[in-house]
Write a protein that holds these residues in place. Structure first.
Motif, PDB file in Angstrom:
ATOM      1  N   UNK A 121       7.167  21.384  12.627  1.00 39.64           N
ATOM      2  CA  UNK A 121       6.387  20.820  11.526  1.00 39.64           C
ATOM      3  C   UNK A 121       6.027  19.367  11.831  1.00 39.64           C
ATOM      4  N   UNK A 122       4.945  18.924  11.222  1.00 38.37           N
ATOM      5  CA  UNK A 122       4.490  17.543  11.344  1.00 38.37           C
ATOM      6  C   UNK A 122       3.764  17.165  10.063  1.00 38.37           C
ATOM      7  N   UNK A 123       3.931  15.945   9.632  1.00 35.79           N
ATOM      8  CA  UNK A 123       3.273  15.497   8.401  1.00 35.79           C
ATOM      9  C   UNK A 123       3.010  14.009   8.458  1.00 35.79           C
ATOM     10  N   UNK A 124       2.012  13.582   7.706  1.00 34.21           N
ATOM     11  CA  UNK A 124       1.713  12.168   7.520  1.00 34.21           C
ATOM     12  C   UNK A 124       1.209  12.008   6.088  1.00 34.21           C
ATOM     13  N   UNK A 125       1.675  10.969   5.433  1.00 37.16           N
ATOM     14  CA  UNK A 125       1.276  10.770   4.042  1.00 37.16           C
ATOM     15  C   UNK A 125       1.538   9.363   3.574  1.00 37.16           C
ATOM     16  N   UNK A 126       0.927   9.036   2.446  1.00 34.47           N
ATOM     17  CA  UNK A 126       1.080   7.712   1.858  1.00 34.47           C
ATOM     18  C   UNK A 126       1.544   7.836   0.418  1.00 34.47           C
ATOM     19  N   UNK A 127       2.424   6.921   0.023  1.00 33.54           N
ATOM     20  CA  UNK A 127       2.901   6.829  -1.357  1.00 33.54           C
ATOM     21  C   UNK A 127       2.839   5.372  -1.791  1.00 33.54           C
ATOM     22  N   UNK A 137       4.215   7.343   5.930  1.00 37.04           N
ATOM     23  CA  UNK A 137       5.333   7.997   6.605  1.00 37.04           C
ATOM     24  C   UNK A 137       4.830   9.071   7.559  1.00 37.04           C
ATOM     25  N   UNK A 138       5.365   9.033   8.777  1.00 40.56           N
ATOM     26  CA  UNK A 138       5.103  10.057   9.786  1.00 40.56           C
ATOM     27  C   UNK A 138       6.406  10.813  10.019  1.00 40.56           C
ATOM     28  N   UNK A 139       6.304  12.147  10.094  1.00 43.24           N
ATOM     29  CA  UNK A 139       7.511  12.938  10.320  1.00 43.24           C
ATOM     30  C   UNK A 139       7.192  14.112  11.238  1.00 43.24           C
ATOM     31  N   UNK A 140       8.102  14.343  12.185  1.00 43.79           N
ATOM     32  CA  UNK A 140       8.027  15.485  13.103  1.00 43.79           C
ATOM     33  C   UNK A 140       9.402  16.138  13.118  1.00 43.79           C
ATOM     34  N   UNK A 159       9.184   7.954  10.608  1.00 40.95           N
ATOM     35  CA  UNK A 159       8.776   6.566  10.787  1.00 40.95           C
ATOM     36  C   UNK A 159       8.040   6.134   9.528  1.00 40.95           C
ATOM     37  N   UNK A 160       8.660   5.262   8.754  1.00 33.48           N
ATOM     38  CA  UNK A 160       8.077   4.778   7.508  1.00 33.48           C
ATOM     39  C   UNK A 160       7.652   3.325   7.679  1.00 33.48           C
ATOM     40  N   UNK A 161       6.429   3.043   7.302  1.00 30.35           N
ATOM     41  CA  UNK A 161       5.892   1.686   7.387  1.00 30.35           C
ATOM     42  C   UNK A 161       5.401   1.295   5.991  1.00 30.35           C
ATOM     43  N   UNK A 162       6.040   0.299   5.396  1.00 31.97           N
ATOM     44  CA  UNK A 162       5.668  -0.177   4.068  1.00 31.97           C
ATOM     45  C   UNK A 162       4.928  -1.495   4.197  1.00 31.97           C
ATOM     46  N   UNK A 163       3.746  -1.552   3.655  1.00 31.65           N
ATOM     47  CA  UNK A 163       2.944  -2.774   3.672  1.00 31.65           C
ATOM     48  C   UNK A 163       2.676  -3.226   2.241  1.00 31.65           C
ATOM     49  N   UNK A 164       2.282  -4.473   2.107  1.00 31.70           N
ATOM     50  CA  UNK A 164       1.984  -5.067   0.794  1.00 31.70           C
ATOM     51  C   UNK A 164       3.185  -4.979  -0.138  1.00 31.70           C
ATOM     52  N   UNK A 165       4.381  -5.255   0.413  1.00 29.18           N
ATOM     53  CA  UNK A 165       5.570  -5.243  -0.430  1.00 29.18           C
ATOM     54  C   UNK A 165       5.453  -6.259  -1.559  1.00 29.18           C
ATOM     55  N   UNK A 200       5.514 -16.809  -7.818  1.00 28.03           N
ATOM     56  CA  UNK A 200       4.382 -15.909  -8.036  1.00 28.03           C
ATOM     57  C   UNK A 200       4.705 -14.574  -7.368  1.00 28.03           C
ATOM     58  N   UNK A 201       4.402 -13.479  -8.042  1.00 28.28           N
ATOM     59  CA  UNK A 201       4.592 -12.158  -7.468  1.00 28.28           C
ATOM     60  C   UNK A 201       3.422 -11.849  -6.542  1.00 28.28           C
ATOM     61  N   UNK A 202       3.736 -11.547  -5.283  1.00 27.16           N
ATOM     62  CA  UNK A 202       2.695 -11.375  -4.277  1.00 27.16           C
ATOM     63  C   UNK A 202       2.943 -10.117  -3.445  1.00 27.16           C
ATOM     64  N   UNK A 203       1.874  -9.619  -2.814  1.00 27.19           N
ATOM     65  CA  UNK A 203       1.967  -8.547  -1.815  1.00 27.19           C
ATOM     66  C   UNK A 203       2.052  -9.193  -0.437  1.00 27.19           C
ATOM     67  N   UNK A 204       3.267  -9.539  -0.027  1.00 28.51           N
ATOM     68  CA  UNK A 204       3.403 -10.286   1.224  1.00 28.51           C
ATOM     69  C   UNK A 204       4.364  -9.646   2.214  1.00 28.51           C
ATOM     70  N   UNK A 205       5.129  -8.661   1.814  1.00 30.79           N
ATOM     71  CA  UNK A 205       6.166  -8.128   2.694  1.00 30.79           C
ATOM     72  C   UNK A 205       5.709  -6.917   3.496  1.00 30.79           C
ATOM     73  N   UNK A 206       6.362  -6.700   4.633  1.00 28.13           N
ATOM     74  CA  UNK A 206       6.138  -5.527   5.465  1.00 28.13           C
ATOM     75  C   UNK A 206       7.485  -5.050   5.998  1.00 28.13           C
ATOM     76  N   UNK A 207       7.698  -3.741   5.960  1.00 25.53           N
ATOM     77  CA  UNK A 207       8.987  -3.178   6.363  1.00 25.53           C
ATOM     78  C   UNK A 207       8.748  -1.885   7.118  1.00 25.53           C
ATOM     79  N   UNK A 208       9.469  -1.722   8.228  1.00 27.79           N
ATOM     80  CA  UNK A 208       9.417  -0.483   8.993  1.00 27.79           C
ATOM     81  C   UNK A 208      10.803   0.129   9.068  1.00 27.79           C
ATOM     82  N   UNK A 209      10.872   1.423   8.813  1.00 25.70           N
ATOM     83  CA  UNK A 209      12.140   2.137   8.808  1.00 25.70           C
ATOM     84  C   UNK A 209      11.936   3.442   9.571  1.00 25.70           C
ATOM     85  N   UNK A 210      12.621   3.612  10.672  1.00 24.35           N
ATOM     86  CA  UNK A 210      12.466   4.825  11.461  1.00 24.35           C
ATOM     87  C   UNK A 210      13.838   5.305  11.916  1.00 24.35           C
ATOM     88  N   UNK A 211      13.915   6.610  12.160  1.00 19.89           N
ATOM     89  CA  UNK A 211      15.188   7.150  12.598  1.00 19.89           C
ATOM     90  C   UNK A 211      15.112   8.646  12.829  1.00 19.89           C
TER      91      UNK A 211
END
Length: 450
Positions: A332-338, A388-391, A410-416, A431-442
């Motif tokens: 299986x393979x998938x890619x999606x955004x939340x 998120x990408x998953x295989x 492999x999860x990549x979060x942008x505009x944290x 001020x609340x801003x969209x400035x963070x980026x986080x990558x989580x893979x495993x």
């Protein structure tokens, strides 16, 4: 004989619980269920307890062979006598488990706590204080199910939720620790919360020639949330009999502490999903969400979140499906955004009153009557985006007694969404801003043997 403080403030607490239910079917296609419950649970601390009244009602009516109407209701009423004392905790000078037995229930002084301290003994607090809370909640749901065609179904659901809370406290002027003329202390608070939720879905499910299978669904949801809280505390009441029923009976208006807050959120979503498989061998899933929320900036309230997934069930291939010990072998393979939500009112300015900073010439007894803005409103705040990408692969063997699942993600979060500290020169603190980026893979591996 000294004072046994645990015995002085606790008791054996009985519990009463009653339940009655009625159900029936007065006519073909019609069903109902009613239930009523009552509970009275006295607390182990004297003058504490909890009484609950509960009612539920379910009605189902088949209007036509293809149309069904359902109604669900639940109501809860809570009447609580809150604990008036701490048995322990951090109140070392007055907590029941810490007090010396040489202190009598009628005393107002603890001579062995450091150099001595005036106290309200637990007995005095239980005998004189009042702390009540009343809570009401009700949920009502109406559901309409329609079978338009054997393969085409429609469902509409509306839910209304109401929550109310009233809190009352009074600490009289007769407490041992109070000085002459100090007066009593009164507090009352009110909270109201409303939720409306509407959902409508259209589902299609069909199989052709035992080869092609397709199911698809389109959904619309609408949601609104409204909460209001107000509380008022005052000190210096000279007539204890009024309790909290005459909050304006204080001549010194600085003896008041008031707090209020309000929150409103509205959300809307359009969702579409399609699942297709050919001979349970090749699978395709496509999803799309278009979500809107009022708690983002004016031009950033909407976001689109797609996803797609593929699966190859190798065990259904002609050259493998007759293998006796292989129940499933798939890739299986998938890619999606939340997206991720934000707290309410992050796009608005917060004001705080300017209080006395050492000056004596401020009006209103040390309050300037002015306000300061300490949070800069965000005019560009939008939802976080996680891609998120998953295989992966799954293997089930020996009549599903052995299973193995392997996945790489492999999860990549942008505009944290982050509360960013601002320079003092701006006049704001954050001020609340969209400035963070986080990558989580495993890698995830799960094995099971039965």
């Amino acid at each position: 004989k000294g004072t046994d403080w645990l015995d002085e403030v606790t008791r054996t607490a009985p519990l009463q619980d009653y339940y009655l239910a009625i159900n029936g079917s007065p006519a073909k296609g019609s069903n109902f269920f009613l239930s009523f419950a009552y509970m009275d649970n006295q607390g182990i601390i004297k003058r504490s307890g909890h009484r609950r009244y509960m009612a539920r009602a379910n009605f189902d009516q088949k209007l036509f062979n293809w149309l069904k109407l359902s109604y669900r209701m639940s109501y809860n009423h809570h009447d609580k006598d809150m604990n008036l004392i701490p048995l322990g905790g951090t109140s070392i000078s007055a907590g029941a488990i810490y007090l010396s037995p040489i202190i009598k229930p009628t005393d107002n002084y603890n001579p062995i706590y450091y150099s001595g301290e005036y106290i309200n003994t637990p007995s005095a607090l239980i005998d004189q204080n009042i702390y009540d809370m009343i809570q009401n909640s009700m949920t009502q749901t109406v559901v309409l199910d329609a079978e338009i065609l054997p393969e085409l179904k429609f469902k509409a659901l509306y839910t209304y939720y109401l929550y109310e809370r009233q809190s009352y406290q009074y600490y009289p002027s007769t407490l041992p620790k109070k000085t002459e003329g100090e007066g009593g202390e009164a507090y009352r608070a009110n909270e109201e919360l409303y939720k409306h939720n509407f959902e409508a879905s259209l589902t299609y499910d069909k199989t052709w020639n035992k080869t092609h299978h397709l199911d698809a669904v389109a959904v619309f949801t609408g949601y609104s949330y409204k909460q209001d809280i107000f509380s008022l505390r005052g000190t210096g009441y000279l007539i204890d009999d009024n309790l909290w029923n005459n909050m304006g009976a204080i001549t010194d208006k600085n003896a008041y502490t008031a707090s209020s807050q309000s929150a409103t959120i509205r959300k809307m979503s359009f969702v579409a999903r399609l699942n297709y498989n050919w001979k349970k061998r090749y699978y395709l899933t496509v999803n799309g969400r278009y979500d809107g929320a009022s708690n983002f900036a004016a031009n950033r309230k909407w976001g689109f979140f797609p996803s797609v997934a593929l699966k190859w069930n190798i065990s259904q291939e002609n050259w493998l499906k007759n293998a006796k010990n292989v129940d499933e072998l798939s890739l299986r393979a998938s890619v999606g955004q939340t997206g991720n939500d934000a707290d309410v009112y992050k796009t608005t300015t917060w004001f705080n009153p300017v209080k006395d900073a050492g000056y004596t010439d401020l009006p209103l007894n040390g309050v300037s009557g002015l306000t300061e803005m300490n949070t800069l409103p965000s005019t560009t705040l939008k939802p976080e985006m996680t891609t998120e990408y998953e295989f992966g692969t799954s293997v089930n063997l020996f009549n599903n007694r052995v299973s193995l699942d392997f996945a790489y993600y492999n999860k990549i979060t942008t505009d944290q969404i982050i509360s960013a500290t601002l320079a003092p020169e701006t006049g704001y603190t954050s001020e609340t801003q969209n400035v963070g980026k986080l990558q989580n893979q495993g890698v995830e591996i799960m094995a099971n043997v039965t």
